[in-house]
Write an enzyme that holds these catalytic residues in place. Structure first.
Site, PDB file in Angstrom:
ATOM      1  N   LYS A 295      35.190  43.056  30.320  1.00 53.51           N
ATOM      2  CA  LYS A 295      34.223  43.381  31.025  1.00 53.51           C
ATOM      3  C   LYS A 295      33.220  44.229  30.371  1.00 53.51           C
ATOM      4  CE  LYS A 295      36.643  47.303  33.280  1.00 53.51           C
ATOM      5  NZ  LYS A 295      37.081  47.955  34.577  1.00 53.51           N
TER       6      LYS A 295
ATOM      7  N   ARG B 107      37.576  42.789  44.199  1.00 50.51           N
ATOM      8  CA  ARG B 107      38.286  41.605  43.697  1.00 50.51           C
ATOM      9  C   ARG B 107      39.452  41.413  44.694  1.00 50.51           C
ATOM     10  NH1 ARG B 107      40.586  41.105  38.383  1.00 50.51           N
ATOM     11  NH2 ARG B 107      41.789  39.110  38.336  1.00 50.51           N
TER      12      ARG B 107
ATOM     13  N   GLU C 279      30.983  34.645  32.582  1.00 44.27           N
ATOM     14  CA  GLU C 279      30.714  34.612  34.148  1.00 44.27           C
ATOM     15  C   GLU C 279      30.065  35.921  34.232  1.00 44.27           C
ATOM     16  OE1 GLU C 279      34.109  34.096  36.337  1.00 44.27           O
ATOM     17  OE2 GLU C 279      35.053  32.737  35.017  1.00 44.27           O
TER      18      GLU C 279
ATOM     19  N   ARG D 181      43.176  43.938  44.794  1.00 48.48           N
ATOM     20  CA  ARG D 181      43.785  43.723  43.498  1.00 48.48           C
ATOM     21  C   ARG D 181      44.921  44.780  43.297  1.00 48.48           C
ATOM     22  NH1 ARG D 181      39.763  46.919  39.164  1.00 48.48           N
ATOM     23  NH2 ARG D 181      41.827  47.594  38.313  1.00 48.48           N
TER      24      ARG D 181
ATOM     25  N   LYS E 183      29.822  39.529  36.601  1.00 48.89           N
ATOM     26  CA  LYS E 183      30.843  40.424  37.403  1.00 48.89           C
ATOM     27  C   LYS E 183      29.725  40.683  38.577  1.00 48.89           C
ATOM     28  CE  LYS E 183      33.709  44.422  36.353  1.00 48.89           C
ATOM     29  NZ  LYS E 183      33.591  44.749  37.699  1.00 48.89           N
TER      30      LYS E 183
ATOM     31  N   GLU F 254      35.948  37.135  43.985  1.00 47.30           N
ATOM     32  CA  GLU F 254      35.394  38.498  44.516  1.00 47.30           C
ATOM     33  C   GLU F 254      34.752  38.047  45.939  1.00 47.30           C
ATOM     34  OE1 GLU F 254      33.443  42.053  42.708  1.00 47.30           O
ATOM     35  OE2 GLU F 254      35.133  40.367  42.002  1.00 47.30           O
TER      36      GLU F 254
END
Length: 535
Positions: A398, A235, A228, A250, A230, A275
């Site tokens: 990530k 977040r 996906e 987060r 980023k 997000e």
């Protein structure tokens, strides 16, 4: 428990640098202090206390009745913190009242019940019987913002460590129990049942990703992973159901008040992970600087809602109608998310698309082009991975784009907060540009307060004090002689900044004491990076 005891805790937290040492202080506090005071202190450290009748303006007006206003203004400029200034400058009464200092619970109960018109007099009575440390603790307690280097997350971790419980278990009931958390403490001490949040919109510890580095890339079985984008936002976790609606960061901070349009759209019974972005018509994502306009606001006006409309791009489904889905594989949760979204169609939300790929080389090429699209990079998630709190190795990666860098000149320095309140740790840096008269001038392009080591901070603080040109309260202008290598994630045009550009997450990579300031980068070089990223 008296307020001076709480003041001692705050002082020790402030001047204790290590995380483990702070945890030890808090654990000892929970083990030795009685209810309800230990819960009040916990709520204060976690930022969960709110008093409608006590604000910073009340403290400012109160001290103005006891201290010469010019002396107060000069003192505030020098100290840089209102609470600390008042604590130090508050005059001793001619005869100290023969009363004990107030307890923490007494302060809280009084401020909750006392009419607003009577609060200043009661505050003055308390300030008269306290010493400087107690006064600082009182003011910080009632106005918020302790800044002692102990976050809400650290407080929850200390509570979990003290009780021998996983921090995830504590977090899942934390927001379902109001201060002073008596049922929570009873459960943690084995004296009562685990508080049941039922359908309350409590925070669940998020699953985080490991950075993908060269050794990990070589060993990666790409066929086991899903990809996906980023996205360059914040977040968040959106929890909604019969018990209410909340939007969590987060780290478990309640962001609901700053994004009322998202809360209004949460007409469902589920917990979703996604997000937070500013989204234009058609789902186009605005730069992060637009989202920054919305963050940390208590009140959001109609113009802000219209000019910077927020949206939520969804990654994962954690709960659906009370069913916990976190133990399911990612592929199954993604299928459930898509089905749930098709049925619910919540406004201001969409799904983060998955990226089809056949090789890591193909993903690498997509990552390299992410900057031009205003995207941070890629996320890789194992298809069979459950949703595990924390940062487990090998399940989520990530793969961020490489940072950009500039050599900039230090222009201004400001003292920090908390344990850095006496150290110049926040830096404004600039680049050269033509001054319109045949010469060159420095123009500020950003601020940084991270990236350096403790030893470098000591060196920087000494250098700043020895090379100061002018002082403006807590800020010093310094000689334009020290070059800093600054790395940052992105740059974009900004009409709010004198330079016309804003940097995303700037931090100091190294000190360039070897490089003359005249050889630092020019603003046109930074603007060229910006234009190249838009190609």
């Amino acid at each position: 428990m008296s307020l001076p005891a709480f003041a001692e805790l705050l002082e020790r937290l402030l001047f204790t640098p290590g995380r483990n040492a702070k945890l030890a202080l808090l654990k000892r506090w929970f083990a030795t202090q009685p209810d309800p005071d230990r819960g009040v202190a916990l709520a204060a450290i976690a930022g969960e206390l709110r008093f409608s009748t006590a604000k910073p303006s009340l403290v400012r007006d109160l001290v103005a009745t006891r201290v010469d206003p010019v002396l107060l203004a000069w003192s505030h400029d020098y100290v840089g913190d209102l609470a600390e200034t008042v604590a130090l400058i508050w005059p001793e009464p001619p005869a100290r009242p023969n009363r004990p200092p107030p307890d923490l619970s007494e302060v809280v109960e009084t401020l909750e019940l006392l009419p607003k018109s009577e609060v200043p007099a009661r505050m003055a009575e308390w300030l008269d019987v306290l010493d400087a440390g107690g006064r600082l603790a009182l003011i910080k307690l009632v106005t918020g913002g302790l800044r002692v280097g102990a976050s809400a997350r650290l407080a929850r971790q200390a509570l979990a460590d003290w009780a021998g419980q996983p921090v995830e278990e504590v977090e899942e009931v934390w927001h379902g129990v109001p201060p002073p958390y008596l049922p929570l403490f009873r459960w943690l001490e084995g004296k009562g049942p685990r508080p049941d949040p039922r359908d309350a919109p409590v925070f669940r510890s998020p699953m985080l990703a490991q950075p993908l580095e060269a050794p990990d890339i070589a060993a990666l079985d790409h066929a086991a992973f899903r990809a996906e984008w980023k996205w360059d936002g914040v977040r968040v976790q959106a929890a909604a159901g019969p018990g209410g609606r909340r939007l969590w960061s987060r780290t478990g901070e309640d962001m609901s008040g700053a994004f009322p349009e998202i809360l209004e759209a949460m007409d469902f019974h589920a917990v979703v992970d996604g997000e937070l972005l500013v989204m234009r018509e058609g789902g186009a994502v605005a730069p992060f600087a637009d989202l920054q306009q919305r963050l940390n606001r208590k009140v959001v006006g109609p113009k802000m809602l219209k000019d910077h409309p927020a949206g939520l791009r969804l990654y994962d489904l954690l709960f659906e109608n009370g069913e916990d889905l976190r133990a399911l594989p990612f592929d199954t949760r993604r299928e459930r998310l898509e089905g749930w979204f098709a049925r619910t169609r919540p406004e201001r939300m969409d799904l983060s698309p998955q990226i089809a790929f056949v090789s890591l080389d193909q993903l690498g090429a997509l990552r390299d082009g992410a900057r031009a699209a205003g995207i941070e990079g890629l996320m890789l998630k194992r298809g069979d991975a459950p949703y595990v709190a924390g940062r487990p190795k090998g399940l989520w990666w990530k793969w961020k784009r490489a940072p950009l860098s500039i050599d900039a000149v230090l222009m201004y320095a400001q003292r920090g907060h908390g344990k850095r309140s006496s150290t110049y740790s926040d830096y404004t840096f600039g680049l050269w540009r033509p001054d319109g008269q045949g010469g060159e001038e420095l123009v500020p392009v950003g601020k940084a307060y991270s990236g350096y080591t403790d030893q470098e901070l000591v060196w920087l603080d000494r250098w700043i004090r020895n090379h100061t040109l002018s002082r403006f309260g807590p800020v010093r202008e310094v000689e334009k002689a020290l070059v800093l290598e600054i790395v940052f994630d992105a740059a974009q045009r900004s009409a709010r900044h004198k330079s016309g550009v804003a940097l995303r997450f700037p931090r100091i990579a190294r000190l360039r004491a070897d490089k003359p300031a005249a050889e630092a980068d020019r603003l046109e070089s930074l603007m060229a990076m910006l234009e190249k990223g838009r190609e």
